[in-house]
Design an enzyme around this catalytic site. Structure first.
Site, PDB file in Angstrom:
ATOM      1  N   ALA A   1       9.628   5.879  -7.501  1.00 53.85           N
ATOM      2  CA  ALA A   1       9.888   5.786  -8.937  1.00 53.85           C
ATOM      3  C   ALA A   1       9.518   7.082  -9.653  1.00 53.85           C
ATOM      4  O   ALA A   1      10.100   7.436 -10.669  1.00 53.85           O
ATOM      5  CB  ALA A   1       9.083   4.633  -9.517  1.00 53.85           C
ATOM      6  N   GLN A   2       8.532   7.801  -9.086  1.00 55.59           N
ATOM      7  CA  GLN A   2       8.033   8.975  -9.808  1.00 55.59           C
ATOM      8  C   GLN A   2       8.696  10.274  -9.407  1.00 55.59           C
ATOM      9  O   GLN A   2       8.548  11.264 -10.098  1.00 55.59           O
ATOM     10  CB  GLN A   2       6.531   9.117  -9.563  1.00 55.59           C
ATOM     11  CG  GLN A   2       5.724   7.988 -10.143  1.00 55.59           C
ATOM     12  CD  GLN A   2       4.331   8.030  -9.563  1.00 55.59           C
ATOM     13  OE1 GLN A   2       4.127   7.818  -8.363  1.00 55.59           O
ATOM     14  NE2 GLN A   2       3.367   8.312 -10.386  1.00 55.59           N
ATOM     15  N   GLY A   3       9.383  10.295  -8.281  1.00 55.04           N
ATOM     16  CA  GLY A   3      10.027  11.542  -7.883  1.00 55.04           C
ATOM     17  C   GLY A   3      10.180  11.691  -6.391  1.00 55.04           C
ATOM     18  O   GLY A   3      10.011  10.731  -5.628  1.00 55.04           O
TER      19      GLY A   3
ATOM     20  N   ASP B   1       0.267  -5.045  -6.166  1.00 51.91           N
ATOM     21  CA  ASP B   1       1.655  -4.668  -5.920  1.00 51.91           C
ATOM     22  C   ASP B   1       1.805  -3.952  -4.575  1.00 51.91           C
ATOM     23  O   ASP B   1       2.595  -3.030  -4.452  1.00 51.91           O
ATOM     24  CB  ASP B   1       2.137  -3.771  -7.074  1.00 51.91           C
ATOM     25  CG  ASP B   1       3.658  -3.699  -7.138  1.00 51.91           C
ATOM     26  OD1 ASP B   1       4.316  -4.648  -6.656  1.00 51.91           O
ATOM     27  OD2 ASP B   1       4.184  -2.701  -7.659  1.00 51.91           O
TER      28      ASP B   1
END
Ligand code: AMP
Length: 386
Positions: free
Chosen positions: A28-30, A143
């Site tokens: 999700a972040q890169g 998670d």
């Protein structure tokens, strides 16, 4: 000091010491690349956080992740080797690069393999050690999933991230990235209170998937996922229903009633590897017993991390230095509750990176504290004490 190279259609502007970049993953972040560190002679992983302050969801996550990576030091949690930004002023500030230990694969790839009991129980043991360590710092993950757990070919394992922040956030801003929710516990899906053993549900889902070879509860959304859980494990008890918020409760109570299946039926013998010849307790029966204690819908009846570490299927690997490693400094949860504008986040993240860089390089950022004043001479006054 820096040079730019394009990998997987992304520009990496990194310190010269890091060479030979190759893409190995994306989240999700890169983008994440492997690289050779010419200073240490080690291979490393470099994650580029592109404009981590682009919105508050990204910013909070990047800030929390970075803080926690600096705080936690355990062999089953990914360690930070370096962090930097190539931009030199706040105005120019764009990207953060995190340099981590390089692992060989994530658990999604390993789950597909036919694991024997030794490997399966050792991977689970390490997950539990990492989770216990996070719990000791007051971090409850909530998670855990195979894409955020990485392993090496020697079967060592590390957890890559720190899960959900305590305050309810929205992942909406992460679109078009699809968030995997298959491993989230019933209490997370249903918005109930949770305790440490929320993470044992995820370990149960991962273990079940290692055995079955497919995702146990692949819901398209929360409702579908809840259906998949109760179809297999059965409708939970009325006492469980009582702990639900009224609106959720009426939905859950109005679902058809399912009895669920016995674990021998959910995970038949034929799915397991051959019992170990070396360790008497590494058998299908023990594995199934552990699974049946983790995959329990009602968190009050689910096994705890310590109980799991003491389970016969796991405790063959017990090592006090791994299980009972000293707790990190407690994590300040106020960080999760902070609300800032994008510009404020930009500054906070920038400061954090600068602080890390200067600490690492041994620069003195603040003047040393003055020596304590000499003790005062014996009191001469006769007035009342203040
Ligand atoms: P993340 O952005 O942290 O979610 O990572 C995305 C993917 O990159 C993971 O699922 C792994 O496949 C890979 N990855 C991230 N960090 C590492 C690492 N330190 N070693 C090996 N692979 C990694």
């Amino acid at each position: 000091m820096f040079y730019t190279v394009e990998v997987a259609e992304t520009k990496f502007t990194i310190l010269r010491r890091y060479q030979n970049l190759k893409p190995i993953g994306s989240g999700a972040q890169g983008i994440v690349c492997s690289a050779y560190d010419s200073e240490s002679g080690q291979n490393v992983a470099i994650k580029k956080l592109s404009r981590p302050f682009q919105n508050t969801t990204h910013a909070k996550r990047a800030y929390r992740e970075f803080k926690l990576m600096r705080l936690v030091n355990h062999k089953n949690i990914i360690g930070l080797l370096n962090a930097f930004t190539p931009q030199r002023t706040l105005e120019e500030f764009q990207d953060v690069y995190l340099v981590m230990e390089l692992m060989d694969a994530n658990l999604c790839q390993v789950i597909q393999m036919d694991l024997d009991h030794e490997r399966m129980s050792y991977l689970l043991y390490q997950m539990l050690c990492g989770i216990k360590h996070l719990h000791s710092a007051g971090i409850i993950h909530r998670d855990l999933k195979p894409s955020n757990i990485v392993v090496k070919s020697d079967c060592t394992l590390k957890i890559l991230d720190f899960g959900l922040a305590r305050t309810a956030g929205t992942n909406f801003a992460m679109t078009p990235y699809v968030v995997t929710r298959y491993y989230r516990a019933p209490e997370v899906i249903l918005g109930m209170g949770y305790t440490d053993n929320v993470d044992l549900w995820s370990v149960g889902c991962i273990m079940g998937e290692m055995i079955r070879g497919t995702v146990l509860f692949p819901g398209t959304d929360h409702i579908d996922q809840w259906n998949k859980i109760i179809e297999q494990l059965g409708t939970p008890s009325p006492e469980f229903m009582q702990r639900l918020q009224p609106s959720v409760r009426s939905y859950v109570e109005n679902r058809p009633r399912y009895d669920g299946y016995r674990f021998e039926r959910l995970f038949p013998d034929m799915l397991f590897p051959a019992d170990s010849t070396e360790h008497a307790k590494l058998t299908a029966a023990e594995a199934r017993d552990l699974l049946s204690k983790m995959l329990v819908v009602d968190q009050e009846k689910r096994i705890s991390v310590d109980e799991a570490l003491n389970h016969d299927y796991i405790k063959v690997w017990w090592d006090a230095s791994e299980v009972e490693a000293p707790a990190p400094a407690p994590y300040d949860h106020h960080i999760d509750e902070r609300e800032h504008t994008v510009d404020q986040w930009k500054e906070l993240i920038y400061q954090e990176v600068l602080e890390y860089e200067s600490e690492r390089n041994g620069f003195i950022t603040a003047p040393p504290a003055p020596p304590p004043p000499p003790p005062p001479p014996p009191a001469q006054h006769n007035g009342p004490d203040t």
